[in-house]
Design an enzyme around this catalytic site. Structure first.
Site, mmCIF file in Angstrom:
data_model
loop_
_atom_site.group_PDB
_atom_site.id
_atom_site.type_symbol
_atom_site.label_atom_id
_atom_site.label_comp_id
_atom_site.label_asym_id
_atom_site.label_seq_id
_atom_site.Cartn_x
_atom_site.Cartn_y
_atom_site.Cartn_z
ATOM 1 N N LYS A 125 0.839 -1.195 0.000
ATOM 2 C CA LYS A 125 0.000 0.000 0.000
ATOM 3 C C LYS A 125 0.877 1.249 0.000
ATOM 4 C CE LYS A 125 -1.828 2.853 2.845
ATOM 5 N NZ LYS A 125 -1.827 4.035 1.989
ATOM 6 N N GLU A 172 9.610 1.383 10.800
ATOM 7 C CA GLU A 172 10.637 2.390 10.492
ATOM 8 C C GLU A 172 9.950 3.732 10.639
ATOM 9 O OE1 GLU A 172 13.667 1.598 9.978
ATOM 10 O OE2 GLU A 172 13.599 -0.484 9.320
ATOM 11 N N CYS A 223 13.418 10.935 6.931
ATOM 12 C CA CYS A 223 13.446 10.460 8.326
ATOM 13 C C CYS A 223 14.848 10.560 8.908
ATOM 14 C CB CYS A 223 12.940 9.031 8.393
ATOM 15 S SG CYS A 223 13.781 7.960 7.231
ATOM 16 N N GLU A 264 9.848 16.292 15.037
ATOM 17 C CA GLU A 264 10.274 16.101 13.651
ATOM 18 C C GLU A 264 9.589 17.167 12.791
ATOM 19 O OE1 GLU A 264 8.889 12.506 11.620
ATOM 20 O OE2 GLU A 264 10.938 12.189 10.948
HETATM 21 P P1 NAD Z 1 2.194 8.403 7.847
HETATM 22 O O1 NAD Z 1 2.501 7.678 9.097
HETATM 23 O O2 NAD Z 1 1.159 9.442 7.852
HETATM 24 O O3 NAD Z 1 1.789 7.389 6.689
HETATM 25 C C1 NAD Z 1 2.612 6.284 6.332
HETATM 26 C C2 NAD Z 1 1.763 5.238 5.651
HETATM 27 O O4 NAD Z 1 0.847 4.711 6.609
HETATM 28 C C3 NAD Z 1 0.914 5.761 4.495
HETATM 29 O O5 NAD Z 1 0.864 4.803 3.470
HETATM 30 C C4 NAD Z 1 -0.443 5.917 5.140
HETATM 31 O O6 NAD Z 1 -1.496 5.823 4.216
HETATM 32 C C5 NAD Z 1 -0.480 4.741 6.102
HETATM 33 N N1 NAD Z 1 -1.414 4.865 7.214
HETATM 34 C C6 NAD Z 1 -1.957 5.975 7.742
HETATM 35 N N2 NAD Z 1 -2.820 5.672 8.729
HETATM 36 C C7 NAD Z 1 -2.801 4.327 8.864
HETATM 37 C C8 NAD Z 1 -3.445 3.415 9.723
HETATM 38 N N3 NAD Z 1 -4.284 3.816 10.666
HETATM 39 N N4 NAD Z 1 -3.193 2.105 9.580
HETATM 40 C C9 NAD Z 1 -2.316 1.657 8.649
HETATM 41 N N5 NAD Z 1 -1.680 2.487 7.788
HETATM 42 C C10 NAD Z 1 -1.899 3.806 7.896
HETATM 43 O O7 NAD Z 1 3.607 8.968 7.370
HETATM 44 P P2 NAD Z 1 3.912 9.917 6.121
HETATM 45 O O8 NAD Z 1 3.414 11.268 6.480
HETATM 46 O O9 NAD Z 1 3.481 9.271 4.851
HETATM 47 O O10 NAD Z 1 5.491 9.881 6.099
HETATM 48 C C11 NAD Z 1 6.264 10.688 6.916
HETATM 49 C C12 NAD Z 1 6.764 9.960 8.143
HETATM 50 O O11 NAD Z 1 7.447 8.766 7.761
HETATM 51 C C13 NAD Z 1 7.770 10.749 8.930
HETATM 52 O O12 NAD Z 1 7.514 10.666 10.315
HETATM 53 C C14 NAD Z 1 9.091 10.073 8.619
HETATM 54 O O13 NAD Z 1 10.097 10.235 9.571
HETATM 55 C C15 NAD Z 1 8.686 8.673 8.452
HETATM 56 N N6 NAD Z 1 9.669 7.936 7.664
HETATM 57 C C16 NAD Z 1 10.478 7.021 8.286
HETATM 58 C C17 NAD Z 1 11.427 6.342 7.572
HETATM 59 C C18 NAD Z 1 12.311 5.325 8.235
HETATM 60 O O14 NAD Z 1 12.819 4.469 7.533
HETATM 61 N N7 NAD Z 1 12.510 5.358 9.533
HETATM 62 C C19 NAD Z 1 11.585 6.583 6.215
HETATM 63 C C20 NAD Z 1 10.756 7.526 5.605
HETATM 64 C C21 NAD Z 1 9.800 8.183 6.344
#
Ligand code: NAD
Length: 446
Positions: free
Chosen positions: A151, A226, A260, A350
Protein backbone atom coordinates in the site's frame (compact mmCIF):
# COMPACT_ATOMS: atom_id res chain seq x y z
CA UNK A 1 -8.42 10.80 -5.79
CA UNK A 2 -6.77 13.55 -7.79
CA UNK A 3 -2.97 13.76 -7.56
CA UNK A 4 -1.12 17.02 -8.13
CA UNK A 5 2.42 17.98 -9.00
CA UNK A 6 3.69 19.69 -5.80
CA UNK A 7 5.88 22.05 -7.86
CA UNK A 8 2.99 23.43 -9.94
CA UNK A 9 -0.20 22.31 -8.17
CA UNK A 10 -1.38 21.00 -11.55
CA UNK A 11 -3.34 17.73 -11.63
CA UNK A 12 -1.27 14.82 -12.91
CA UNK A 13 -3.53 11.80 -12.42
CA UNK A 14 -6.77 10.59 -10.98
CA UNK A 15 -6.75 7.22 -9.23
CA UNK A 16 -9.58 5.12 -7.78
CA UNK A 17 -9.25 4.48 -4.05
CA UNK A 18 -9.65 0.90 -2.92
CA UNK A 19 -11.82 0.07 0.08
CA UNK A 20 -11.93 -2.82 2.52
CA UNK A 21 -13.47 -5.15 -0.06
CA UNK A 22 -10.71 -4.58 -2.63
CA UNK A 23 -8.12 -5.00 0.11
CA UNK A 24 -9.61 -8.34 1.08
CA UNK A 25 -9.58 -9.43 -2.56
CA UNK A 26 -5.87 -8.52 -2.81
CA UNK A 27 -5.07 -10.45 0.39
CA UNK A 28 -6.99 -13.47 -0.94
CA UNK A 29 -5.06 -13.27 -4.21
CA UNK A 30 -1.76 -13.10 -2.34
CA UNK A 31 -2.80 -16.05 -0.17
CA UNK A 32 -3.75 -18.13 -3.21
CA UNK A 33 -0.43 -17.31 -4.92
CA UNK A 34 1.68 -18.29 -1.89
CA UNK A 35 2.01 -22.09 -2.29
CA UNK A 36 3.18 -21.88 -5.91
CA UNK A 37 5.53 -18.96 -5.21
CA UNK A 38 7.04 -20.86 -2.33
CA UNK A 39 7.67 -23.81 -4.62
CA UNK A 40 9.63 -21.78 -7.19
CA UNK A 41 13.24 -22.97 -7.04
CA UNK A 42 15.77 -20.59 -5.48
CA UNK A 43 17.59 -20.17 -8.78
CA UNK A 44 14.37 -19.26 -10.61
CA UNK A 45 13.27 -16.87 -7.85
CA UNK A 46 16.67 -15.16 -8.09
CA UNK A 47 16.30 -14.98 -11.87
CA UNK A 48 12.88 -13.31 -11.57
CA UNK A 49 14.20 -10.72 -9.09
CA UNK A 50 17.17 -10.05 -11.36
CA UNK A 51 14.82 -9.56 -14.29
CA UNK A 52 12.80 -7.08 -12.23
CA UNK A 53 16.03 -5.21 -11.39
CA UNK A 54 16.89 -5.07 -15.10
CA UNK A 55 13.41 -3.79 -16.00
CA UNK A 56 13.76 -1.05 -13.38
CA UNK A 57 17.04 -0.05 -15.04
CA UNK A 58 15.55 -0.17 -18.54
CA UNK A 59 12.55 1.94 -17.46
CA UNK A 60 14.65 4.09 -15.13
CA UNK A 61 14.06 7.44 -16.80
CA UNK A 62 10.29 6.92 -16.87
CA UNK A 63 10.24 5.91 -13.20
CA UNK A 64 12.40 8.89 -12.24
CA UNK A 65 10.08 11.28 -14.12
CA UNK A 66 7.03 9.78 -12.37
CA UNK A 67 8.68 10.22 -8.96
CA UNK A 68 9.72 13.81 -9.71
CA UNK A 69 6.25 14.84 -10.89
CA UNK A 70 4.42 13.11 -8.04
CA UNK A 71 6.76 13.92 -5.13
CA UNK A 72 8.48 17.12 -6.33
CA UNK A 73 11.96 15.61 -6.00
CA UNK A 74 14.81 17.04 -8.08
CA UNK A 75 15.23 14.82 -11.13
CA UNK A 76 18.85 14.03 -10.23
CA UNK A 77 17.67 12.67 -6.85
CA UNK A 78 14.94 10.62 -8.49
CA UNK A 79 17.45 9.08 -10.89
CA UNK A 80 19.70 8.15 -7.97
CA UNK A 81 16.79 6.61 -6.10
CA UNK A 82 15.66 4.55 -9.08
CA UNK A 83 19.23 3.29 -9.52
CA UNK A 84 19.14 2.19 -5.89
CA UNK A 85 15.86 0.34 -6.45
CA UNK A 86 17.49 -1.71 -9.20
CA UNK A 87 20.48 -2.40 -6.93
CA UNK A 88 18.13 -3.52 -4.15
CA UNK A 89 16.51 -6.15 -6.40
CA UNK A 90 19.93 -7.26 -7.67
CA UNK A 91 21.11 -7.61 -4.07
CA UNK A 92 18.10 -9.69 -2.97
CA UNK A 93 18.30 -11.80 -6.13
CA UNK A 94 21.77 -12.72 -4.90
CA UNK A 95 20.53 -13.22 -1.33
CA UNK A 96 17.85 -15.82 -2.18
CA UNK A 97 20.13 -18.82 -1.61
CA UNK A 98 22.45 -17.24 0.98
CA UNK A 99 20.07 -16.92 3.92
CA UNK A 100 20.32 -20.43 5.32
CA UNK A 101 19.68 -22.39 8.45
CA UNK A 102 22.12 -24.07 10.84
CA UNK A 103 22.87 -27.46 12.24
CA UNK A 104 23.31 -27.34 16.01
CA UNK A 105 25.16 -29.93 18.12
CA UNK A 106 22.70 -31.54 20.56
CA UNK A 107 22.42 -34.84 22.42
CA UNK A 108 20.63 -37.82 20.85
CA UNK A 109 20.33 -36.62 17.28
CA UNK A 110 20.73 -33.82 14.80
CA UNK A 111 19.13 -30.40 15.14
CA UNK A 112 18.63 -28.12 12.21
CA UNK A 113 16.92 -24.80 11.50
CA UNK A 114 14.98 -23.61 8.48
CA UNK A 115 14.06 -20.08 7.44
CA UNK A 116 10.40 -20.36 6.58
CA UNK A 117 8.41 -17.65 4.80
CA UNK A 118 5.65 -15.88 6.73
CA UNK A 119 2.98 -16.08 4.02
CA UNK A 120 1.16 -12.90 3.02
CA UNK A 121 2.88 -9.70 4.17
CA UNK A 122 1.39 -6.19 4.14
CA UNK A 123 3.79 -3.41 3.16
CA UNK A 124 2.83 0.16 4.06
CA UNK A 125 4.90 2.96 2.59
CA UNK A 126 5.14 6.78 3.16
CA UNK A 127 5.23 9.56 0.57
CA UNK A 128 8.78 10.82 0.94
CA UNK A 129 10.66 7.96 -0.81
CA UNK A 130 7.83 6.00 -2.41
CA UNK A 131 9.78 3.78 -4.79
CA UNK A 132 12.87 3.29 -2.65
CA UNK A 133 11.02 2.27 0.48
CA UNK A 134 8.73 -0.02 -1.52
CA UNK A 135 11.79 -1.86 -2.85
CA UNK A 136 13.46 -2.11 0.59
CA UNK A 137 10.44 -4.15 1.70
CA UNK A 138 9.60 -5.98 -1.52
CA UNK A 139 13.15 -7.25 -2.12
CA UNK A 140 13.60 -9.21 1.13
CA UNK A 141 9.89 -10.19 1.27
CA UNK A 142 10.01 -11.82 -2.19
CA UNK A 143 13.48 -13.29 -1.70
CA UNK A 144 12.14 -15.02 1.44
CA UNK A 145 9.19 -16.55 -0.56
CA UNK A 146 6.40 -14.35 0.81
CA UNK A 147 3.61 -12.89 -1.29
CA UNK A 148 2.76 -9.23 -0.70
CA UNK A 149 0.10 -6.56 -0.63
CA UNK A 150 1.81 -3.19 -1.01
CA UNK A 151 0.00 0.00 0.00
CA UNK A 152 1.67 3.20 -1.17
CA UNK A 153 0.92 6.56 0.49
CA UNK A 154 -2.25 8.39 -0.61
CA UNK A 155 -0.36 11.29 -2.20
CA UNK A 156 2.31 9.31 -4.06
CA UNK A 157 1.08 5.96 -5.43
CA UNK A 158 2.16 6.34 -9.07
CA UNK A 159 5.64 4.79 -8.99
CA UNK A 160 4.47 1.82 -6.87
CA UNK A 161 1.68 1.11 -9.36
CA UNK A 162 4.26 1.11 -12.19
CA UNK A 163 6.58 -1.12 -10.16
CA UNK A 164 3.73 -3.62 -9.76
CA UNK A 165 3.34 -3.72 -13.55
CA UNK A 166 7.08 -4.27 -14.00
CA UNK A 167 6.99 -7.16 -11.51
CA UNK A 168 4.40 -8.88 -13.71
CA UNK A 169 6.38 -8.08 -16.85
CA UNK A 170 9.43 -9.64 -15.19
CA UNK A 171 7.51 -12.89 -14.92
CA UNK A 172 6.75 -12.82 -11.21
CA UNK A 173 3.45 -14.77 -11.13
CA UNK A 174 0.06 -13.03 -10.82
CA UNK A 175 -0.97 -12.54 -7.22
CA UNK A 176 2.55 -12.47 -5.77
CA UNK A 177 2.82 -8.67 -5.82
CA UNK A 178 -0.47 -6.78 -5.29
CA UNK A 179 -0.43 -3.00 -5.18
CA UNK A 180 -3.51 -1.51 -3.52
CA UNK A 181 -4.02 2.25 -3.71
CA UNK A 182 -6.09 3.73 -0.92
CA UNK A 183 -6.26 5.46 2.41
CA UNK A 184 -4.17 4.48 5.40
CA UNK A 185 -7.20 4.57 7.64
CA UNK A 186 -9.03 2.10 5.37
CA UNK A 187 -6.62 -0.06 3.33
CA UNK A 188 -3.70 0.23 5.78
CA UNK A 189 -5.92 -0.42 8.76
CA UNK A 190 -7.51 -3.44 7.07
CA UNK A 191 -4.09 -4.95 6.32
CA UNK A 192 -3.14 -4.48 9.97
CA UNK A 193 -6.30 -6.24 11.14
CA UNK A 194 -6.59 -8.93 8.46
CA UNK A 195 -6.20 -12.43 9.95
CA UNK A 196 -4.52 -13.72 6.77
CA UNK A 197 -1.77 -11.11 6.82
CA UNK A 198 1.18 -12.46 8.80
CA UNK A 199 3.30 -9.34 9.02
CA UNK A 200 3.22 -5.60 8.47
CA UNK A 201 6.35 -3.89 7.19
CA UNK A 202 5.58 -0.25 7.99
CA UNK A 203 7.42 2.98 7.30
CA UNK A 204 5.85 6.24 8.38
CA UNK A 205 5.29 8.47 11.35
CA UNK A 206 5.81 7.35 14.94
CA UNK A 207 2.19 8.22 15.66
CA UNK A 208 0.74 5.89 12.99
CA UNK A 209 3.43 3.30 13.81
CA UNK A 210 2.12 3.18 17.36
CA UNK A 211 -1.42 2.45 16.10
CA UNK A 212 -0.08 -0.23 13.70
CA UNK A 213 1.64 -1.91 16.64
CA UNK A 214 -1.55 -1.77 18.70
CA UNK A 215 -3.67 -3.12 15.84
CA UNK A 216 -1.21 -5.94 15.19
CA UNK A 217 -1.60 -7.19 18.76
CA UNK A 218 -5.02 -8.73 18.05
CA UNK A 219 -3.56 -11.29 15.64
CA UNK A 220 0.00 -11.29 17.08
CA UNK A 221 1.21 -10.07 13.69
CA UNK A 222 4.89 -9.53 13.19
CA UNK A 223 5.73 -5.87 12.65
CA UNK A 224 8.73 -3.93 11.45
CA UNK A 225 8.46 -0.22 12.17
CA UNK A 226 10.64 2.39 10.49
CA UNK A 227 9.45 5.63 12.05
CA UNK A 228 10.39 9.24 12.56
CA UNK A 229 13.69 10.80 13.57
CA UNK A 230 15.35 13.89 15.00
CA UNK A 231 18.93 13.10 14.18
CA UNK A 232 21.96 15.03 15.40
CA UNK A 233 24.85 16.20 13.25
CA UNK A 234 27.58 16.60 15.87
CA UNK A 235 30.43 18.93 14.86
CA UNK A 236 33.48 19.00 17.15
CA UNK A 237 35.91 21.93 17.05
CA UNK A 238 38.67 19.57 15.86
CA UNK A 239 36.65 18.59 12.74
CA UNK A 240 37.40 19.66 9.19
CA UNK A 241 34.93 22.53 9.62
CA UNK A 242 34.89 23.45 5.93
CA UNK A 243 33.94 19.90 4.92
CA UNK A 244 31.36 19.56 7.72
CA UNK A 245 29.73 22.89 6.83
CA UNK A 246 29.72 22.19 3.10
CA UNK A 247 27.93 18.86 3.71
CA UNK A 248 25.53 19.90 6.51
CA UNK A 249 22.84 21.64 4.38
CA UNK A 250 22.37 18.59 2.14
CA UNK A 251 21.94 16.38 5.22
CA UNK A 252 18.86 18.33 6.30
CA UNK A 253 17.56 20.09 3.19
CA UNK A 254 17.82 17.04 0.91
CA UNK A 255 14.35 15.92 -0.22
CA UNK A 256 13.24 19.33 1.13
CA UNK A 257 13.85 18.01 4.65
CA UNK A 258 11.21 15.31 4.21
CA UNK A 259 13.67 12.63 5.22
CA UNK A 260 13.45 10.46 8.33
CA UNK A 261 17.26 10.65 8.54
CA UNK A 262 17.41 14.45 8.22
CA UNK A 263 20.19 15.77 10.47
CA UNK A 264 17.85 18.49 11.69
CA UNK A 265 19.75 19.21 14.90
CA UNK A 266 23.19 20.59 14.11
CA UNK A 267 25.16 20.41 17.37
CA UNK A 268 28.33 22.54 17.28
CA UNK A 269 31.12 22.73 19.88
CA UNK A 270 31.02 26.20 21.35
CA UNK A 271 34.69 27.04 20.65
CA UNK A 272 34.05 26.60 16.91
CA UNK A 273 30.46 27.85 16.89
CA UNK A 274 30.89 31.30 15.31
CA UNK A 275 33.24 30.12 12.59
CA UNK A 276 31.05 27.12 11.76
CA UNK A 277 27.92 29.26 11.59
CA UNK A 278 29.56 31.57 9.04
CA UNK A 279 30.52 28.59 6.88
CA UNK A 280 27.10 26.95 7.30
CA UNK A 281 25.18 30.07 6.21
CA UNK A 282 27.42 30.39 3.17
CA UNK A 283 26.90 26.73 2.23
CA UNK A 284 23.13 26.96 2.74
CA UNK A 285 23.01 30.01 0.46
CA UNK A 286 24.45 27.74 -2.25
CA UNK A 287 21.61 25.17 -2.22
CA UNK A 288 19.84 25.40 -5.58
CA UNK A 289 16.07 25.50 -4.96
CA UNK A 290 13.63 25.44 -7.86
CA UNK A 291 12.04 23.46 -10.69
CA UNK A 292 12.50 19.76 -9.87
CA UNK A 293 12.68 18.95 -13.59
CA UNK A 294 15.80 21.13 -14.01
CA UNK A 295 19.05 19.16 -14.07
CA UNK A 296 20.89 21.37 -11.56
CA UNK A 297 18.11 21.66 -8.94
CA UNK A 298 19.06 20.41 -5.48
CA UNK A 299 15.83 21.04 -3.58
CA UNK A 300 12.21 21.06 -4.74
CA UNK A 301 8.93 21.91 -3.01
CA UNK A 302 7.24 20.22 -0.07
CA UNK A 303 4.68 17.51 -0.75
CA UNK A 304 1.50 19.50 0.03
CA UNK A 305 0.01 22.74 1.28
CA UNK A 306 -0.77 21.01 4.57
CA UNK A 307 2.86 19.99 5.00
CA UNK A 308 4.00 23.55 4.26
CA UNK A 309 1.68 24.89 6.92
CA UNK A 310 3.02 22.39 9.45
CA UNK A 311 6.63 23.25 8.61
CA UNK A 312 5.95 27.00 8.84
CA UNK A 313 4.60 26.55 12.37
CA UNK A 314 8.15 25.69 13.52
CA UNK A 315 9.59 29.08 12.57
CA UNK A 316 8.57 32.04 14.67
CA UNK A 317 10.33 35.35 14.41
CA UNK A 318 13.32 36.05 12.21
CA UNK A 319 15.49 32.96 11.66
CA UNK A 320 19.29 33.04 11.55
CA UNK A 321 19.08 32.49 7.78
CA UNK A 322 16.30 32.11 5.25
CA UNK A 323 17.15 31.13 1.66
CA UNK A 324 15.30 31.86 -1.56
CA UNK A 325 12.43 29.81 -2.95
CA UNK A 326 10.15 30.34 -5.94
CA UNK A 327 6.91 32.18 -5.26
CA UNK A 328 3.62 31.54 -6.93
CA UNK A 329 2.21 28.09 -7.41
CA UNK A 330 3.80 25.08 -5.74
CA UNK A 331 4.35 24.15 -2.10
CA UNK A 332 7.66 25.98 -1.70
CA UNK A 333 9.53 26.58 1.52
CA UNK A 334 13.02 28.07 1.74
CA UNK A 335 16.05 26.53 3.47
CA UNK A 336 15.88 27.89 7.00
CA UNK A 337 18.45 27.91 9.83
CA UNK A 338 17.40 28.76 13.38
CA UNK A 339 19.51 29.03 16.53
CA UNK A 340 17.86 26.99 19.24
CA UNK A 341 18.17 25.20 22.53
CA UNK A 342 17.58 21.46 22.57
CA UNK A 343 14.38 22.05 24.56
CA UNK A 344 12.75 24.21 21.86
CA UNK A 345 9.95 22.64 19.84
CA UNK A 346 12.00 22.90 16.63
CA UNK A 347 14.67 20.71 18.27
CA UNK A 348 12.27 18.23 19.87
CA UNK A 349 9.75 17.45 17.13
CA UNK A 350 10.27 16.10 13.65
CA UNK A 351 9.79 19.09 11.30
CA UNK A 352 9.89 17.11 8.04
CA UNK A 353 10.76 20.23 6.11
CA UNK A 354 13.84 22.35 5.35
CA UNK A 355 14.34 23.80 8.84
CA UNK A 356 17.53 23.08 10.81
CA UNK A 357 18.12 23.91 14.47
CA UNK A 358 21.70 24.92 15.30
CA UNK A 359 22.58 24.19 18.93
CA UNK A 360 25.90 24.83 20.74
CA UNK A 361 27.49 22.29 23.12
CA UNK A 362 30.28 22.57 25.70
CA UNK A 363 32.28 19.33 25.42
CA UNK A 364 32.10 15.65 24.45
CA UNK A 365 29.85 14.64 27.36
CA UNK A 366 27.49 17.51 26.64
CA UNK A 367 27.35 16.55 22.95
CA UNK A 368 26.38 12.95 23.79
CA UNK A 369 23.81 14.11 26.33
CA UNK A 370 22.16 16.47 23.82
CA UNK A 371 22.30 13.97 20.94
CA UNK A 372 20.47 11.44 23.12
CA UNK A 373 17.97 13.91 24.59
CA UNK A 374 15.20 12.91 22.17
CA UNK A 375 12.68 10.08 22.05
CA UNK A 376 13.99 9.21 18.57
CA UNK A 377 17.09 7.23 17.61
CA UNK A 378 17.31 6.75 13.87
CA UNK A 379 20.45 8.30 12.48
CA UNK A 380 23.16 10.94 12.92
CA UNK A 381 26.69 12.06 12.15
CA UNK A 382 29.88 12.84 14.06
CA UNK A 383 32.53 15.12 12.62
CA UNK A 384 35.97 15.08 14.27
CA UNK A 385 39.57 14.41 13.22
CA UNK A 386 40.10 12.44 16.44
CA UNK A 387 39.48 8.81 15.51
CA UNK A 388 39.16 7.52 19.08
CA UNK A 389 36.64 10.21 19.92
CA UNK A 390 34.66 9.44 16.76
CA UNK A 391 34.24 5.83 17.82
CA UNK A 392 33.63 6.70 21.49
CA UNK A 393 30.80 9.05 20.56
CA UNK A 394 29.38 6.67 17.94
CA UNK A 395 29.12 3.95 20.59
CA UNK A 396 27.49 6.38 23.05
CA UNK A 397 24.77 7.75 20.74
CA UNK A 398 21.54 5.72 20.88
CA UNK A 399 20.77 5.54 17.16
CA UNK A 400 20.61 2.77 14.59
CA UNK A 401 22.63 4.31 11.75
CA UNK A 402 25.56 6.69 12.25
CA UNK A 403 28.24 8.08 9.98
CA UNK A 404 31.62 9.55 10.88
CA UNK A 405 32.81 12.52 8.82
CA UNK A 406 29.95 11.92 6.39
CA UNK A 407 26.16 12.28 6.40
CA UNK A 408 24.91 9.18 4.64
CA UNK A 409 22.61 6.59 6.25
CA UNK A 410 21.41 4.25 3.56
CA UNK A 411 23.29 1.56 1.66
CA UNK A 412 21.86 -1.49 -0.09
CA UNK A 413 24.23 -3.84 1.77
CA UNK A 414 23.96 -2.48 5.33
CA UNK A 415 21.25 -2.63 8.03
CA UNK A 416 18.99 0.39 8.33
CA UNK A 417 16.59 1.11 11.19
CA UNK A 418 16.03 2.84 14.47
CA UNK A 419 16.51 2.71 18.22
CA UNK A 420 13.91 3.98 20.71
CA UNK A 421 10.77 5.53 19.15
CA UNK A 422 12.30 5.49 15.67
CA UNK A 423 11.09 1.91 15.49
CA UNK A 424 12.53 -1.60 15.38
CA UNK A 425 13.55 -4.23 12.89
CA UNK A 426 16.10 -3.62 10.14
CA UNK A 427 15.74 -3.04 6.43
CA UNK A 428 18.35 -3.54 3.72
CA UNK A 429 21.38 -5.82 3.73
CA UNK A 430 21.13 -9.44 4.83
CA UNK A 431 19.57 -8.24 8.11
CA UNK A 432 16.24 -7.44 6.42
CA UNK A 433 15.68 -11.12 5.59
CA UNK A 434 15.23 -11.93 9.29
CA UNK A 435 12.13 -9.73 9.32
CA UNK A 436 10.50 -11.65 6.47
CA UNK A 437 11.09 -15.20 7.70
CA UNK A 438 10.44 -17.34 10.72
CA UNK A 439 12.99 -19.73 12.21
CA UNK A 440 11.83 -23.34 12.42
CA UNK A 441 13.77 -25.77 14.57
CA UNK A 442 13.68 -29.47 13.64
CA UNK A 443 15.21 -32.24 15.74
CA UNK A 444 15.94 -35.64 14.19
CA UNK A 445 16.52 -38.50 16.59
CA UNK A 446 19.45 -40.64 15.46
P1 NAD B 1 2.19 8.40 7.85
O1 NAD B 1 2.50 7.68 9.10
O2 NAD B 1 1.16 9.44 7.85
O3 NAD B 1 1.79 7.39 6.69
C1 NAD B 1 2.61 6.28 6.33
C2 NAD B 1 1.76 5.24 5.65
O4 NAD B 1 0.85 4.71 6.61
C3 NAD B 1 0.91 5.76 4.50
O5 NAD B 1 0.86 4.80 3.47
C4 NAD B 1 -0.44 5.92 5.14
O6 NAD B 1 -1.50 5.82 4.22
C5 NAD B 1 -0.48 4.74 6.10
N1 NAD B 1 -1.41 4.87 7.21
C6 NAD B 1 -1.96 5.97 7.74
N2 NAD B 1 -2.82 5.67 8.73
C7 NAD B 1 -2.80 4.33 8.86
C8 NAD B 1 -3.44 3.41 9.72
N3 NAD B 1 -4.28 3.82 10.67
N4 NAD B 1 -3.19 2.10 9.58
C9 NAD B 1 -2.32 1.66 8.65
N5 NAD B 1 -1.68 2.49 7.79
C10 NAD B 1 -1.90 3.81 7.90
O7 NAD B 1 3.61 8.97 7.37
P2 NAD B 1 3.91 9.92 6.12
O8 NAD B 1 3.41 11.27 6.48
O9 NAD B 1 3.48 9.27 4.85
O10 NAD B 1 5.49 9.88 6.10
C11 NAD B 1 6.26 10.69 6.92
C12 NAD B 1 6.76 9.96 8.14
O11 NAD B 1 7.45 8.77 7.76
C13 NAD B 1 7.77 10.75 8.93
O12 NAD B 1 7.51 10.67 10.32
C14 NAD B 1 9.09 10.07 8.62
O13 NAD B 1 10.10 10.24 9.57
C15 NAD B 1 8.69 8.67 8.45
N6 NAD B 1 9.67 7.94 7.66
C16 NAD B 1 10.48 7.02 8.29
C17 NAD B 1 11.43 6.34 7.57
C18 NAD B 1 12.31 5.32 8.23
O14 NAD B 1 12.82 4.47 7.53
N7 NAD B 1 12.51 5.36 9.53
C19 NAD B 1 11.58 6.58 6.22
C20 NAD B 1 10.76 7.53 5.60
C21 NAD B 1 9.80 8.18 6.34
Amino acid sequence: MQLVNPATEEPIAELEQAGVEETDVAVARAKAAFPAWRAVTPADRARLLRRLATLVEENGEELARIETRNVGKPISDSRGEVAMVADVFHFYAGAVDKHHGETIPVAGGVDMTFREPLGVVGLIVPWNFPLNISSWKLGPALASCNTVVLKPAELTPLSAVRLGELALEAGIPEGVVNVVVGKGSIVGQRLVEHPDVAKIGFTGSTEVGRSVMEGAAATIKRVTLELGGKSANVIFADADLEAAAAAAPYAVFGNAGQDCCARSRILVERSAYDRFLELLVEATRGVKVGDPEAESTEMGPLISAEQREKVASFVDGEPLFRGDAPDGRGFWFPCTLVEASNDDRVAREEVFGPVAAVIPFADEDDAIRLANATPYGLSGSIWTENGARALRVARAIDAGVLSLNANTSVRVQTPFGGFKQSGFGRELGMHALAGYSEIKNVFVAT
